[in-house]
Design an enzyme around this catalytic site. Structure first.
Site, PDB file in Angstrom:
ATOM      1  CE1 TYR A  53    -142.909   2.709 -10.488  1.00 39.91           C
ATOM      2  CE2 TYR A  53    -142.495   5.058 -10.576  1.00 39.91           C
ATOM      3  CZ  TYR A  53    -142.171   3.777 -10.957  1.00 39.91           C
ATOM      4  OH  TYR A  53    -141.103   3.574 -11.803  1.00 39.91           O
ATOM      5  CB  SER A 234    -132.535   0.725  -9.735  1.00 44.45           C
ATOM      6  OG  SER A 234    -132.249  -0.025  -8.580  1.00 44.45           O
ATOM      7  CG  LEU A 236    -127.650   5.086  -5.167  1.00 45.42           C
ATOM      8  CD1 LEU A 236    -128.003   5.892  -3.926  1.00 45.42           C
ATOM      9  CD2 LEU A 236    -126.141   5.064  -5.384  1.00 45.42           C
ATOM     10  CG  PHE A 238    -133.692  -2.147  -5.090  1.00 45.22           C
ATOM     11  CD1 PHE A 238    -134.287  -1.190  -5.887  1.00 45.22           C
ATOM     12  CD2 PHE A 238    -133.965  -3.476  -5.351  1.00 45.22           C
ATOM     13  CE1 PHE A 238    -135.138  -1.542  -6.921  1.00 45.22           C
ATOM     14  CE2 PHE A 238    -134.824  -3.839  -6.384  1.00 45.22           C
ATOM     15  CZ  PHE A 238    -135.406  -2.871  -7.170  1.00 45.22           C
ATOM     16  N   GLY A 239    -130.402   0.848  -2.922  1.00 43.14           N
ATOM     17  CA  GLY A 239    -129.656   1.274  -1.750  1.00 43.14           C
ATOM     18  C   GLY A 239    -128.446   0.420  -1.429  1.00 43.14           C
ATOM     19  CG  LEU A 241    -124.294   0.003  -5.793  1.00 44.27           C
ATOM     20  CD1 LEU A 241    -124.637   0.324  -7.244  1.00 44.27           C
ATOM     21  CD2 LEU A 241    -122.856  -0.480  -5.669  1.00 44.27           C
TER      22      LEU A 241
END
Length: 346
Positions: A53, A234, A236, A238-239, A241
């Site tokens: 990361y 993850s 959600l 990557f957003g 949801l």
């Protein structure tokens, strides 16, 4: 906050884990520190990171997330309050020579572990995970398994465990886990540990959300029967949801738009399912993100739900999901949608 033990250990972890892969890319150091300050204030004691990361992978920002956590740990003196998880990058999915190209060898572990410890400014990592299996078996967007690549991999699981055992004995690692792995190798790691008196994996960190429930097919039973914690990442999608896409909020900085190569949640079936989940959440007086996270929090095989956020508003909503309990009726309705459109984002 709710807590549970990292399976087979005495380590107590919060049911919400702070994911950090945005730090160093979408979030700068000050924003990362603010997130960690808030999380620990809400009872979150479990942080997850990786040598790879920030995401997406770039030479210029590789390792930046661990650096940000390291400066926060030095500034606050909170190392003894945090259960810290990190990962060694897996060979087949990345193969970035600016990190290394030596697979899961002793040389690789020496470089990865000691570089992470230096960036994190700590003497030990509580949970050290293998970021990907080092054979051709599991990739984003792929269903099934092709045995044609089997000849390219020699079974090195015993060797890996022996290497990790050395670091456990040195006190540099407390426990080990897998990430992005499958049932076969999970059981092989357990088998080697049992019969060779080697360190036992305690967790598997895989994607798990309303659009990708593939963990339930095989690994969930292993988690429950073998006492291996699931650490969903993850949660959600990557957003996807969340309310922001459907309600027309500004999504110019959303991960799916910034990094389209990572957008496994943009398919037609994912969009159809998301709309149905959104409507269901609204009918029950909550946001889609809250419902999606609460669903994961309530799964019996889940040890800790790895949430991530780019804004403090998102972070607060995500952590607050621990205070929401979904009714049996609502969960049944979620499962009805899943039956109609199962796993649209593998």
């Amino acid at each position: 906050m709710e807590y549970t033990n990292l399976p087979t250990t005495s380590i107590k972890v919060s049911k919400i884990c702070l994911g950090t892969m945005n730090m160093g890319k979408q979030n700068n150091e000050a924003e990362g520190h603010e997130q960690m300050d808030y999380a620990i204030g809400q009872g979150v004691n479990f942080f997850d990171t990786a040598e790879l990361y920030a995401i997406p992978i770039e030479k210029e920002t590789q390792g930046s997330t661990e650096n940000i956590i390291g400066t926060w740990l030095k500034k606050t003196g909170n190392r003894d309050k945090i259960v810290l998880a990190s990962k060694i990058v897996g060979p087949p999915i990345v193969n970035k020579h600016y990190i290394r190209d030596t697979g899961y060898s002793k040389e690789s572990f020496e470089d990865a572990l000691h570089s992470s410890l230096k960036r994190l400014q700590t003497d030990y990592i509580d949970l050290y995970q293998l970021h990907w299996p080092d054979r051709q078996t599991n990739f984003f967007g792929k269903r099934g398994y092709n045995h044609a690549d089997a000849s390219e991999w020699d079974d090195n699981i015993n060797e890996i465990l022996h290497i990790l055992y050395g670091y456990v004995k040195e006190g540099k690692i407390r426990h080990i886990g897998l990430s992005n792995d499958v049932p076969w190798s999970t059981m092989r790691y357990l088998e080697e540990a049992k019969y060779r008196n080697l360190p036992r994996i305690v967790s598997v960190q895989n994607p798990y959300n309303l659009l990708n429930r593939t963990y339930e097919a095989g690994l969930a039973e292993i988690s429950l029967r073998e006492n291996i914690g699931c650490l969903p990442y993850s949660p959600l999608g990557f957003g996807r949801l969340s309310n922001k896409f459907i309600e027309g909020h500004d999504v110019s900085k959303a991960r799916i738009n910034l990094f389209p190569n990572m957008a496994r949640y943009n398919g037609e079936n994912s969009l159809r399912a998301t709309q149905m989940y959104y409507d269901l959440a609204r009918e029950n007086g909550m946001s889609l993100a809250t419902m999606a996270l609460a669903f994961i929090n309530q799964q019996s095989f889940v040890t800790s739900n790895i949430i991530g956020a780019t804004t403090m508003k998102q972070l607060k909503e995500n952590i607050d999901s621990i205070n929401v309990t979904l009714s049996d009726e609502l969960i049944a309705s979620i499962n009805d949608i899943h039956e109609l459109i199962p796993n649209p984002a593998p």
